[in-house]
Design a protein around this motif. Structure first.
Motif, PDB file in Angstrom:
ATOM      1  N   PRO A 108       0.797  -1.240   0.000  1.00 16.21           N
ATOM      2  CA  PRO A 108       0.000   0.000   0.000  1.00 16.21           C
ATOM      3  C   PRO A 108       0.821   1.278   0.000  1.00 16.21           C
ATOM      4  O   PRO A 108       0.344   2.296   0.445  1.00 16.21           O
ATOM      5  CB  PRO A 108      -0.830  -0.135   1.280  1.00 16.21           C
ATOM      6  N   PHE A 109       2.056   1.234  -0.448  1.00 16.46           N
ATOM      7  CA  PHE A 109       2.798   2.487  -0.590  1.00 16.46           C
ATOM      8  C   PHE A 109       3.691   2.399  -1.815  1.00 16.46           C
ATOM      9  O   PHE A 109       4.111   1.310  -2.209  1.00 16.46           O
ATOM     10  CB  PHE A 109       3.623   2.799   0.660  1.00 16.46           C
ATOM     11  N   PRO A 110       3.953   3.514  -2.461  1.00 15.78           N
ATOM     12  CA  PRO A 110       4.730   3.492  -3.698  1.00 15.78           C
ATOM     13  C   PRO A 110       6.207   3.210  -3.443  1.00 15.78           C
ATOM     14  O   PRO A 110       6.746   3.573  -2.402  1.00 15.78           O
ATOM     15  CB  PRO A 110       4.534   4.908  -4.261  1.00 15.78           C
ATOM     16  N   LEU A 111       6.830   2.568  -4.396  1.00 18.03           N
ATOM     17  CA  LEU A 111       8.256   2.258  -4.278  1.00 18.03           C
ATOM     18  C   LEU A 111       8.936   2.583  -5.599  1.00 18.03           C
ATOM     19  O   LEU A 111       8.278   2.687  -6.639  1.00 18.03           O
ATOM     20  CB  LEU A 111       8.466   0.782  -3.940  1.00 18.03           C
ATOM     21  N   THR A 112      10.233   2.705  -5.542  1.00 16.55           N
ATOM     22  CA  THR A 112      10.974   3.010  -6.766  1.00 16.55           C
ATOM     23  C   THR A 112      11.257   1.738  -7.547  1.00 16.55           C
ATOM     24  O   THR A 112      11.113   0.635  -7.050  1.00 16.55           O
ATOM     25  CB  THR A 112      12.302   3.706  -6.431  1.00 16.55           C
ATOM     26  N   GLN A 113      11.702   1.927  -8.777  1.00 20.61           N
ATOM     27  CA  GLN A 113      11.960   0.801  -9.674  1.00 20.61           C
ATOM     28  C   GLN A 113      12.991  -0.169  -9.114  1.00 20.61           C
ATOM     29  O   GLN A 113      13.017  -1.344  -9.465  1.00 20.61           O
ATOM     30  CB  GLN A 113      12.470   1.333 -11.023  1.00 20.61           C
ATOM     31  N   ARG A 114      13.814   0.359  -8.256  1.00 18.36           N
ATOM     32  CA  ARG A 114      14.910  -0.467  -7.744  1.00 18.36           C
ATOM     33  C   ARG A 114      14.383  -1.694  -6.997  1.00 18.36           C
ATOM     34  O   ARG A 114      15.047  -2.706  -6.907  1.00 18.36           O
ATOM     35  CB  ARG A 114      15.768   0.391  -6.824  1.00 18.36           C
ATOM     36  N   PHE A 115      13.190  -1.573  -6.456  1.00 21.10           N
ATOM     37  CA  PHE A 115      12.654  -2.670  -5.660  1.00 21.10           C
ATOM     38  C   PHE A 115      12.003  -3.755  -6.525  1.00 21.10           C
ATOM     39  O   PHE A 115      11.499  -4.732  -5.999  1.00 21.10           O
ATOM     40  CB  PHE A 115      11.616  -2.145  -4.666  1.00 21.10           C
ATOM     41  N   ARG A 116      12.008  -3.550  -7.826  1.00 21.52           N
ATOM     42  CA  ARG A 116      11.282  -4.492  -8.679  1.00 21.52           C
ATOM     43  C   ARG A 116      11.818  -5.918  -8.534  1.00 21.52           C
ATOM     44  O   ARG A 116      11.054  -6.865  -8.371  1.00 21.52           O
ATOM     45  CB  ARG A 116      11.376  -4.052 -10.139  1.00 21.52           C
ATOM     46  N   SER A 117      13.137  -6.047  -8.554  1.00 21.53           N
ATOM     47  CA  SER A 117      13.700  -7.399  -8.482  1.00 21.53           C
ATOM     48  C   SER A 117      13.417  -8.028  -7.121  1.00 21.53           C
ATOM     49  O   SER A 117      13.337  -9.236  -6.992  1.00 21.53           O
ATOM     50  CB  SER A 117      15.198  -7.341  -8.732  1.00 21.53           C
ATOM     51  N   MET A 118      13.242  -7.173  -6.124  1.00 25.71           N
ATOM     52  CA  MET A 118      12.991  -7.704  -4.794  1.00 25.71           C
ATOM     53  C   MET A 118      11.527  -8.134  -4.646  1.00 25.71           C
ATOM     54  O   MET A 118      11.225  -9.166  -4.068  1.00 25.71           O
ATOM     55  CB  MET A 118      13.328  -6.634  -3.756  1.00 25.71           C
ATOM     56  N   LEU A 119      10.618  -7.327  -5.189  1.00 28.32           N
ATOM     57  CA  LEU A 119       9.200  -7.582  -4.932  1.00 28.32           C
ATOM     58  C   LEU A 119       8.530  -8.398  -6.020  1.00 28.32           C
ATOM     59  O   LEU A 119       7.498  -8.999  -5.793  1.00 28.32           O
ATOM     60  CB  LEU A 119       8.456  -6.253  -4.774  1.00 28.32           C
ATOM     61  N   GLN A 120       9.111  -8.396  -7.226  1.00 22.07           N
ATOM     62  CA  GLN A 120       8.440  -9.129  -8.305  1.00 22.07           C
ATOM     63  C   GLN A 120       9.320 -10.247  -8.813  1.00 22.07           C
ATOM     64  O   GLN A 120       9.437 -10.482 -10.006  1.00 22.07           O
ATOM     65  CB  GLN A 120       8.051  -8.157  -9.419  1.00 22.07           C
ATOM     66  N   ASN A 121       9.900 -10.940  -7.867  1.00 21.89           N
ATOM     67  CA  ASN A 121      10.681 -12.121  -8.178  1.00 21.89           C
ATOM     68  C   ASN A 121       9.744 -13.173  -8.748  1.00 21.89           C
ATOM     69  O   ASN A 121       8.796 -13.591  -8.111  1.00 21.89           O
ATOM     70  CB  ASN A 121      11.328 -12.610  -6.880  1.00 21.89           C
ATOM     71  N   GLY A 122       9.977 -13.598  -9.992  1.00 21.93           N
ATOM     72  CA  GLY A 122       9.128 -14.649 -10.548  1.00 21.93           C
ATOM     73  C   GLY A 122       8.178 -14.176 -11.623  1.00 21.93           C
ATOM     74  O   GLY A 122       7.646 -14.989 -12.352  1.00 21.93           O
ATOM     75  N   ILE A 123       7.935 -12.884 -11.715  1.00 21.17           N
ATOM     76  CA  ILE A 123       7.174 -12.387 -12.853  1.00 21.17           C
ATOM     77  C   ILE A 123       8.084 -11.480 -13.657  1.00 21.17           C
ATOM     78  O   ILE A 123       8.687 -10.569 -13.104  1.00 21.17           O
ATOM     79  CB  ILE A 123       5.934 -11.537 -12.470  1.00 21.17           C
ATOM     80  N   ASP A 124       8.152 -11.738 -14.945  1.00 22.35           N
ATOM     81  CA  ASP A 124       9.048 -10.923 -15.769  1.00 22.35           C
ATOM     82  C   ASP A 124       8.233  -9.943 -16.595  1.00 22.35           C
ATOM     83  O   ASP A 124       8.137 -10.052 -17.809  1.00 22.35           O
ATOM     84  CB  ASP A 124       9.885 -11.831 -16.674  1.00 22.35           C
TER      85      ASP A 124
END
Lengths: 246, 112
Positions: free
Chosen positions: A142-158
Motif C-alpha cells: 500500500p505504498f509506492p516504491l521506486t523501480q529499484r525494488f522491482r527485483s525484490m518484490l516481483q521475483n518470478g514475474i518478468d
C-alpha cells in the motif's frame, strides 16, 4: 497502468492466505522440532568455572565504588594478580583450550543440527511455494516504491510494465520470512528469539574460548577508577537530616 | 540549598538490578512488536496508503511509548536507564512486522 490490475479473489483465498498461514505454521513446527532435537550437553567444568569467575569480576567492577579503596585493591589483586590471579591465563594454556574446542565433535554436531533445522524447512517451503504458487501476482504493497525494488518484490514475474508495488507470490514468501519474526517472538515466547541470536553468536565466534574473555575482563578491571562514594553519602545523609530538622 | 543539590548528584550512582532491567527491556520490545502488528492490521483495514500508513505507525509507536511511561508511573528513571529505552528502542524492529501486516490486511480488505 498499475491501477488497472484486477486481482481475482480466488488468488486471495488460495494463494495469499494459505501462504501466510503455512509460513506461520511452519515456523511453529520448526520451533518444536528444534526443541526436540536439542541435546542437553553437559557443560565442561572448566568452562563453567571460568564463566563464573568472569561474572564475579564483573560484579566487583559494578560495585567497585561501594567498597573502601583498600578492600577494592585487595579484591583486584585477587583477580588480576600476575602470578596466581584468577583472571590471569598463561599463554600456552589458552592455545590448548581453543584447540580442544575445535576438536570437540559434540559441538560441531550440535551446530549442524541447529543449522539443518533452520535450512531444511526453508528449502522445502521455498520449493513448495515455487511449485504451487509460481507466477501469481499475490499482493499489493500500500505504498509506492521506486523501480529499484522491482527485483525484490516481483521475483518470478518478468513484466516490466506492472507497477512496482505489486508483489509476486515468491516475494510474498520472502516478506513473510522476514516479517513474521516479530509474530514468532510473541507466540513462541522469547526462547525463539534468543535461540536465533545465540545461533548467530555461535556462527560468528566459532571456537569462542573463555580464556579470551578472562583476559578482556582483566583489562577492564585494571582500568577501573576507584572512587569510594561512602563519604559523599555521609554528606547526603547529613543534608537529608538537616532538611528534616529544619 | 547547595547541599541538597549536591546530594541529588549522587542519586545517579548506577545501582541497577540487571536482571530486572533486562526483563523491563524485554517487556518493552514485546509491547512494541504487539502494537506494531495490531497497528498494521488496523492500518490495513482502514485502508491507509502511502505516507499515511507510516504516519499511523509513528502515532501507534508514540501511543505505545506514552502507555509504557504511564505503566512505569512516569518515573521512568526507576525502571530504565534512560528515556531512549522506552521511547526509541525497538522502533525499527517493529516496522517490518507493521508493513507485513499492513499489506496483508490491506490486500485482503481492499485489493481483491
Amino acid at each position: 497502468m498499475g491501477d488497472d490490475l484486477v486481482l481475482d479473489t480466488a488468488i486471495r483465498d488460495w494463494v495469499l492466505i494459505p501462504l501466510s498461514v503455512v509460513m506461520v505454521l511452519i515456523g511453529v513446527l520448526r520451533y518444536f522440532v528444534s526443541k526436540l532435537m536439542r541435546s542437553s550437553q553437559t557443560p565442561d567444568a572448566k568452562i563453567v568455572k571460568e564463566g563464573q569467575i568472569v561474572i564475579r569480576a564483573k560484579n566487583l567492577r559494578a560495585g567497585a565504588n561501594l567498597i573502601p579503596a583498600k578492600a577494592f585493591r585487595a579484591r583486584k589483586s585477587y583477580y588480576s594478580n600476575e602470578d596466581n590471579g584468577l583472571l590471569h591465563v598463561p599463554k600456552d594454556q589458552a592455545q590448548n583450550a581453543q584447540a580442544q574446542m575445535f576438536s570437540d565433535p559434540n559441538m560441531a554436531m550440535d551446530m549442524m543440527k541447529k543449522n539443518l533445522s533452520m535450512i531444511i524447512p526453508q528449502t522445502l517451503t521455498f520449493a513448495w511455494v515455487n511449485f504451487f504458487f509460481s507466477g501469481f501476482v499475490a499482493a499489493k504493497i500500500p505504498f509506492p516504491l521506486t523501480q529499484r525494488f522491482r527485483s525484490m518484490l516481483q521475483n518470478g514475474i518478468d513484466l516490466s510494465t506492472v507497477d512496482v508495488s505489486y508483489v509476486s507470490s515468491r516475494s510474498w514468501y520472502f516478506l513473510n520470512l522476514f516479517g513474521l519474526r516479530g509474530l514468532f517472538s510473541l507466540i513462541l515466547g522469547e526462547e525463539n528469539a534468543t535461540d536465533d541470536t545465540q545461533r548467530m553468536m555461535q556462527m560468528g565466534g566459532f571456537g569462542f574460548d573463555a580464556s579470551k574473555s578472562l583476559g578482556a575482563e582483566k583489562d577492564n578491571l585494571d582500568l577501573v577508577q576507584h572512587d569510594w562514594v561512602m563519604p559523599k553519602f555521609e554528606q547526603r545523609a547529613e543534608a537529608v537530616l538537616r532538611k528534616l530538622v529544619s | 540549598m547547595a547541599s541538597t543539590h549536591k546530594s541529588n548528584d549522587f542519586v545517579d550512582l548506577p545501582t541497577v538490578n540487571v536482571e530486572n532491567m533486562q526483563n523491563n527491556i524485554k517487556v518493552v520490545l514485546y509491547s512494541r512488536t504487539f502494537m506494531s502488528i495490531i497497528g498494521g492490521v488496523i492500518a490495513g483495514i482502514l485502508g491507509f496508503t502511502g505516507f499515511m500508513g507510516f504516519v499511523f505507525y509513528f502515532i501507534v509507536m508514540a501511543i505505545t511509548s506514552v502507555g509504557l511511561a504511564a505503566k512505569a508511573g512516569f518515573s521512568v528513571q526507576s525502571y530504565f536507564d534512560s528515556w531512549n529505552q522506552i521511547s526509541i528502542d525497538g522502533f525499527l524492529g517493529g516496522l517490518l512486522s507493521f508493513v507485513l501486516f499492513w499489506t496483508f490486511a490491506y490486500d485482503i480488505v481492499h485489493i481483491f
